[in-house]
Design an enzyme around this catalytic site. Structure first.
Site, short mmCIF file in Angstrom:
data_model
loop_
_atom_site.label_atom_id
_atom_site.label_comp_id
_atom_site.label_asym_id
_atom_site.label_seq_id
_atom_site.Cartn_x
_atom_site.Cartn_y
_atom_site.Cartn_z
N HIS A 460 1.21 -1.21 0.03
CA HIS A 460 0.32 -0.26 0.34
C HIS A 460 0.83 1.34 -0.43
CE1 HIS A 460 -3.81 2.41 1.44
NE2 HIS A 460 -2.23 2.72 1.76
N GLU A 461 1.60 1.21 1.34
CA GLU A 461 2.09 3.00 1.24
C GLU A 461 3.38 2.62 -0.21
OE1 GLU A 461 2.17 4.13 3.21
OE2 GLU A 461 0.71 3.64 4.01
N ASP A 538 -7.97 7.59 3.33
CA ASP A 538 -7.54 8.03 1.93
C ASP A 538 -8.43 8.20 0.26
OD1 ASP A 538 -5.03 7.18 2.50
OD2 ASP A 538 -4.70 5.49 1.23
ZN ZN Z 1 -3.04 5.10 1.73
#
Ligand code: ZN
Ligand code: ADP
Ligand code: MG
Length: 650
Positions: A460-461, A538
């Site tokens: 994800h990062e 997000d």
């Molecule tokens: Zn994120």
């Protein structure tokens, strides 16, 4: 000696208590008048005197013995009889010692003067003396015993009064001292010298320049009055919290060398109507006594809000306070040397009466500091700290866009605390960076152990980081980390290029795309069914950005329309009616469609970028899981390797 005759005064009723004084008051010669008061007091004090009677009684006994041979005592009845028979020439009454000295007509010189003991009241005696025209007089015993007794009695009274006062104070000092509400306790602070000068304030140069003039008003008003200029009375400092408004006001007082009176607007507002107004009066009165001086009213929006607005109408107390403030500001002339400085972060809600000429007619904006300003503020706060040579205040300033002066002061303090905790001699960049992370993202948590979860977070990062790096309109990655902070399990930090004033359409799109990079990576690597809740915030950011593009910035097919204003809080005194959306249902549907178009396009872009860079993504994820943190420079190095080099490394 004993008296055989019946003592008539024994039968006296207690309700005739003041007879002695009353009867005496008529024939007394004027010279005894002042003494009489003392006797009155003395007899009054007799009650507490009993508690400590021993010394004074003793003294009394001594005085009656000290006159050599003890004077013969007559009985009360016998004296009355003698008066009737005209044998008495003169009687001296001594009310303190309760004695009467009887001077008989046939008294020879040298004979002792007979004394009789008086009772509390002696109406017959007085009556008799008067009707027989016998001269009589009130004379205290020529002794200091009475005086001593008096002093002791007064002492007891004072103790008593003192105790009662303390008791009363304590009982009213408790929680509900409603009895005191009318009194305005002084809530304002006064500093004779603030000790702060302009060089302690950095990063808000325009405001400082503007206010330099106010210092001259306070120091040399004649400069302005001589040419007929009116000195302004009020200056309104407008700016977000922590930008240094209070500091600036103190610096003005410090530079001009005048006392600084400060009060917070919220302290004017009390439960009881009228208290705030009386505080305003007190404050201005005190200030006038100390002119030239500076009055600082913090959070003036707490009292200065538009009158008669808000849900449920106005607030009587607040309006009275505001009216009093307006009256006071009109009540002094500009050349009395008082300047009122007020601060607020919501000038839009202020009552227009406050802003008219003659009141707060000067407005000075104190804004977020820019890069240079932040560096200046860091310099001010680094003065008293030990810094290692590797510290670059410019680098810190670069990392902290949007920080206010208060944030920066706090940041350096956090770093200093970290330095002390790590037992270092001087603060290094490592402490400052940790402090920034902590201030921005919250406390550091313990890293996850290696698991599928950790791998997913790493993807994800890295997804955010790679998409951000590949888009040329996006800010560069500063670092990626798997160390949790605050709510976040992992974080990707970007360095904003420079303080962004204006943002282009492409920059917003790039931001949306990179923000979607995390979710896109989860989908690409683990499949649609394995995506997690980790992308919740997000998506919130993405939606808000896209919606603003459509409704506020005119960046969609809908055209350059402003369809929604920035929301304003009605509870803070904003206008309730002006907040409506000004478009039809049809437009609303179109807005939704445009927002979806933007987000979908960015989502596809994001997934495409990740697919195209899958090898480097995998490589970076392995590295991240191993090292927990990848710095931006390292990340860019790896990304910029030629494709085949990446393949070799695998
Ligand atoms: Zn994120
Ligand atoms: P405000 O009144 O605008 O909310 P303050 O003046 O109370 O902010 O600022 C709080 C603290 O932050 C100050 O005491 C000072 O240490 C620091 N600070 C804020 N702005 C500045 C500045 N421009 N220069 C130096 N220090 C600042
Ligand atoms: Mg303040």
């Amino acid at each position: 000696m004993k008296s055989n005759s019946p003592d008539s005064s024994l039968s006296q009723q207690p309700n005739q208590q003041s007879n002695l004084q009353k009867n005496l008051s008529l024939p007394i010669k004027p010279r005894t008048k002042s003494r009489k008061v003392w006797h009155l007091l003395a007899s009054f004090l007799l009650l507490p005197g009993v508690m400590l009677a021993a010394p004074s009684l003793e003294a009394m006994a001594q005085t009656s013995q000290s006159s050599g041979s003890k004077p013969p005592e007559l009985s009360y009845g016998k004296v009355l009889q003698s008066i009737d028979e005209g044998q008495v020439q003169r009687v001296e009454i001594d009310p303190v010692n309760k004695l009467a000295r009887v001077y008989l007509k046939d008294k020879k010189a040298g004979d002792p003067v007979p004394e009789i003991t008086l009772l509390d009241q002696n109406p017959e005696l007085i009556e008799k003396l008067r009707s027989n025209n016998v001269e009589f007089d009130v004379q205290p015993a020529p002794s200091n015993a009475a005086a001593l007794g008096l002093i002791l009695n007064i002492f007891w009274i004072l103790v008593f009064v003192f105790a009662i006062t303390i008791l009363l104070k304590r009982s009213s000092g408790g929680s509900g001292n409603a009895m005191n509400f009318g009194k305005s306790r002084a809530r304002f602070q006064m500093e004779a010298k603030t000790g702060i000068v302009f060089s302690d304030v950095a990063g808000i140069e325009e405001a400082k320049e503007e206010l330099g003039e106010v210092v001259t008003f306070l120091k040399q008003p004649e400069k302005f009055t001589a040419i007929g200029a009116k000195i302004p009375k009020g200056v309104l400092l407008v700016g977000p919290p922590g930008t240094g408004k209070t500091l600036l006001a103190k610096a003005i007082a410090g530079e001009a060398g005048v006392p600084f009176f400060s009060i917070s607007g919220s302290e004017f507002v009390e439960m009881f109507v009228g208290v705030g107004a009386s505080r305003v009066r007190d404050l201005f009165k005190k200030a006038k006594d100390n002119a030239p001086c500076l009055i600082f009213i913090d959070e003036i929006d707490a009292v200065g809000r538009q009158r008669g607005t808000g849900i449920g109408g106005g607030n009587d107390e607040r309006e009275q306070t505001l009216n009093q403030l307006l009256t006071e500001m009109d009540g002094f002339e500009g050349n009395t040397g008082i300047i009122v400085i007020a601060a607020t972060n919501r000038p839009d809600v202020l009552d227009t009466a406050l802003l008219r000429p003659g009141r707060f007619d000067r407005q000075v904006t104190v804004d977020y500091p820019d890069l240079k300003g932040r560096q200046g503020i860091l310099e001010v706060h680094a003065r008293n700290k030990k810094l290692a040579p590797d510290i670059s205040l410019e680098a810190i300033a670069r990392r902290t866009p949007g920080f206010t002066g208060a944030d920066l002061a706090n940041l350096l303090n956090e770093a200093a605390i970290l330095t002390a905790r790590r037992r270092k001699e001087a603060m290094t960049m490592a402490e400052v960076n940790d402090a920034i992370d902590r201030v921005v993202a919250g406390m550091e948590g313990t890293p996850l152990i290696d698991s599928k979860n950790k791998r997913l977070i790493a993807y994800h990062e890295i997804g955010h980081a790679i998409v951000g790096t590949m888009l040329k309109d996006h800010d560069p990655v500063q670092k990626v980390t798997l160390i949790p902070r605050g709510q976040a399990k992992g974080l990707t930090w970007f360095t904003p290029d420079e303080d962004q004033g204006l943002v282009t359409r492409n920059q917003i799109l790039a931001r949306i795309t990179a923000t979607l990079g995390g979710r896109a990576a989860e989908e690409e690597v683990f499949g649609d069914s394995e995506v997690t809740t980790g992308a919740g915030s997000d998506l919130q950011r993405v939606t808000s950005l896209a919606r603003q593009m459509v409704t506020r910035f005119g960046m969609s097919a809908l055209g350059p329309l402003s369809l929604e204003s920035q929301s304003s809080e009605v509870f803070l005194g904003g206008d309730w009616m002006g907040n409506k959306n000004e478009y039809s249902e049809e437009i609303a549907a179109q807005i939704d469609r445009e927002v979806r178009l933007i987000v979908n396009k960015c989502h596809e872009d994001s997934k495409r970028i990740l697919r195209e860079n899958r090898e480097v993504v995998d490589q970076l994820v392995e590295l991240l899981i191993e090292e927990e943190t990848i710095e931006g420079d390292r990340l860019r190095e790896i990304v910029e390797q030629p494709k085949d080099a990446v393949l070799v490394a695998k």
